[in-house]
Design an enzyme around this catalytic site. Structure first.
Site, mmCIF file in Angstrom:
data_model
loop_
_atom_site.group_PDB
_atom_site.id
_atom_site.type_symbol
_atom_site.label_atom_id
_atom_site.label_comp_id
_atom_site.label_asym_id
_atom_site.label_seq_id
_atom_site.Cartn_x
_atom_site.Cartn_y
_atom_site.Cartn_z
ATOM 1 N N GLY A 19 0.908 -0.968 -0.219
ATOM 2 C CA GLY A 19 0.322 0.187 0.317
ATOM 3 C C GLY A 19 1.010 1.140 -0.022
ATOM 4 N N GLY A 20 0.316 2.481 0.644
ATOM 5 C CA GLY A 20 0.874 3.772 0.165
ATOM 6 C C GLY A 20 2.465 3.708 1.160
ATOM 7 C CB THR A 24 0.809 -7.525 3.627
ATOM 8 O OG1 THR A 24 0.412 -7.709 2.340
ATOM 9 C CG2 THR A 24 0.756 -6.277 4.542
ATOM 10 C CE LYS A 43 -0.138 -2.987 7.303
ATOM 11 N NZ LYS A 43 -1.798 -2.552 7.550
ATOM 12 C CG ASP A 138 -10.013 1.203 4.591
ATOM 13 O OD1 ASP A 138 -10.555 2.189 3.301
ATOM 14 O OD2 ASP A 138 -8.823 1.269 3.808
#
Length: 551
Positions: A19-20, A24, A43, A138
């Site tokens: 992601g940003g 992971t 992560k 989210d």
């Protein structure tokens, strides 16, 4: 990172995604003496993303995962959180299965029953999260996994969570300005502005329900001039579920449901609020290994860990789970109400709400069952069953309308449907019959009128029991102030006074959306449509405004 070993324990096997601010990986735990080694998720906070805000969020994710995952089977457990060589890592439970993005397929809508079940499953988990004063921020299909082993839904990716320090549900000062985090389409306006509320999560769940019902991505749904979503014309759904979902996704957070448990009680009125807020004593639950006990204010263990789950004390009693059933203990740890309930709530004013099988009721502090079953409260009264008869209680759990009806429903606009023998009528809040039982079926009042069935016909009545409309063969739900009705095999439209405003000309008629409705004429009437056309759109006067090749 592949093949790298972290902390001399976690061997990175493969990359799951990025992601940003993080990546992971799947890893195996080398410390566990079995073969093959158990797998987990690692992560990593991306080195380029290590700044004050991102590091704080990453650590907060670890804290929340530990607090929630230890106490709920549908939230991943945290195994470790550490810094190594200037990089930050967390290790969590691997959920084997697939995410809901693989089930919510564009152009393939779900049935209402499937969506109702989806809502119940997600909201059950969300109620637990919100009870711990946590906003997920989210919720979206890719952050909900369906576990392969049992098919349960698992809420993942707590990297955007926000804790609400002193919870004032959805008041204007309930949260302070924070980073605008979330996913477009599932994120309401207040969250985009950095002011998330508990109802921001409810909005996201509602958007998923709409996506499932319509087969349309949230980004493609239009809005009306007030910012409210327009989606009902793309779904086959009851008025009841439509109203619930609309309240979940209202533009302004104050107009939404204020908690996940509130939505659950609308979807399934017999939902028990297992995590009821209540007065809390000095004893708090604590987990030691795999059992729960209680500690005092000094952190000293005063009730030996022996329970499978434990709730907080209220009025000197706490709910505990032993095996698969719930009961209650006093502050000495003695079981005072034996575990025989499937779900329980905390005591309030001497009573607690419990669930036995599929039925909900109330008990007193001796464990005595007060009613055969009890519904949630509507307009200050709840329906109860005693000895095969239905009556009503107020919020002090006192019977205010004695059990006398063969069946009863919740109050709406001051009246409730009741059944006496094989006929239906209406009572007021004193229990007085204001409309004698003379209908073959009856529904609740809305905006001053109610639908009833008389023999094999349908009609609307006012609160005096007088017919507010003519008789119809079939009726549909209201949309934009009009509802479809069928008379002599043809469909027309009535307004909310029950009056016919568009005559029944049509073989097929749909609900209004944005001021128009699609209709079909299989036996074309001269002059209604241009020659050769059988399908078109009408406005609210019944005038055709366009032609379409298909409905």
């Amino acid at each position: 990172m592949i093949e790298q070993i972290l902390r001399q324990r976690y061997k990175i096997l493969d990359k799951l995604g990025a992601g940003g601010v993080g990546e992971t990986y799947i890893a195996e735990d080398l410390d566990i003496p079995v073969s093959p080694k158990p797998k987990c998720v690692v992560k990593r906070l991306h080195p380029k993303a290590i700044d004050g805000d991102n590091q704080r969020l990453f650590q907060k994710e670890a804290e929340i995962l530990y607090k929630l995952g230890e106490n709920h089977d549908q939230i991943p457990k945290l195994f470790a959180y550490f810094e190594e060589n200037g990089e930050f890592f967390l290790v969590q439970e691997l959920i084997e299965g697939h995410n809901l993005s693989e089930e919510l397929i564009q152009g393939k809508p779900w049935s209402e029953a499937e969506v109702t079940k989806l809502l119940q499953e997600i909201l059950d988990v969300l109620a637990f999260v919100h009870q711990h004063n946590v906003i997920h921020r989210d919720i979206k299909p890719s952050n909900i996994m369906r576990r392969k082993s049992d098919g349960k839904l698992i809420l993942i990716d707590f990297g955007a969570v926000k804790e609400v320090g002193k919870l004032k549900i959805n008041s204007d000062d309930s949260t302070t300005l924070t980073i605008g985090i979330g996913t477009f389409g599932y994120m309401p306006s207040e969250q985009a502005l950095g002011k998330p509320k508990l109802s921001s999560d409810i909005y996201a769940v509602g958007m998923m329900a709409i996506q499932a019902l319509t087969g349309i991505s949230p980004k493609q749904l239009p809005e009306d001039e007030n910012g409210e979503l327009i989606w009902q014309n793309h779904a086959h759904v009851s008025a009841e579920l439509t109203n619930i979902i609309n309240k979940m996704v209202r533009y302004h957070f104050n107009q939404r449901y204020q908690s996940a448990i509130e939505v659950l009680q609308e979807i399934k009125p017999d939902t028990v609020q297992e995590f009821s807020p209540s007065a809390i004593s000095a004893l708090t639950p604590v987990k030691v290994e795999d059992k729960w006990g209680y500690k005092d204010q000094n952190g000293q263990l005063v009730i030996t860990p022996q329970f499978d789950k434990a709730g907080k004390f209220a009025e000197g009693m706490a709910e505990v789970k032993i095996g698969s059933k719930w009961g209650y203990i006093d502050q000495s740890g003695r079981v005072v109400i034996k575990p025989e309930f499937d779900k329980v709530g905390s005591f309030c004013e001497g009573q607690a709400r419990v669930k036995i099988g599929e039925k909900c009721t109330y008990i007193d502090k001796t464990g005595k069952i007060l009613f055969d079953e009890a519904s949630s409260f509507f307009e200050g009264l709840a329906r109860v069953k005693i000895c095969d008869r239905y009556g009503y209680i107020d919020k002090t759990i006192q019977v205010v309308i004695p059990p006398q009806f063969d069946k009863a429903w919740n109050f709406s606009e001051g009246l409730a449907v009741v059944k006496i023998g094989d006929r239906y009528g209406y009572i007021d809040k004193t229990g007085e019959l204001v409309n004698q039982p003379r209908f073959d079926r009856a529904w609740s009042f809305s905006e001053g009128i109610a639908l009833v069935r008389i023999s094999d016909k349908y009609a609307y009545i006012d609160k005096n029991g007088e017919l507010a409309s003519q008789l119809f063969d079939e009726v549909g739900s209201f949309s934009e102030g009009l509802a479809t009705v069928k008379i002599n095999e043809k469909w027309g439209y009535i307004d909310k006074t029950g009056q016919l405003v568009i005559q029944p000309h049509f073989s097929v008629a749909s609900n209004f959306c944005q001021g128009k409705a699609s209709v079909e004429l299989k036996n074309k009437l001269l002059g209604l449509l241009p020659m050769g056309d059988q399908v078109g759109y009408i406005d609210k006067t019944g005038k055709f405004i366009s032609q379409q090749s298909e409905l």
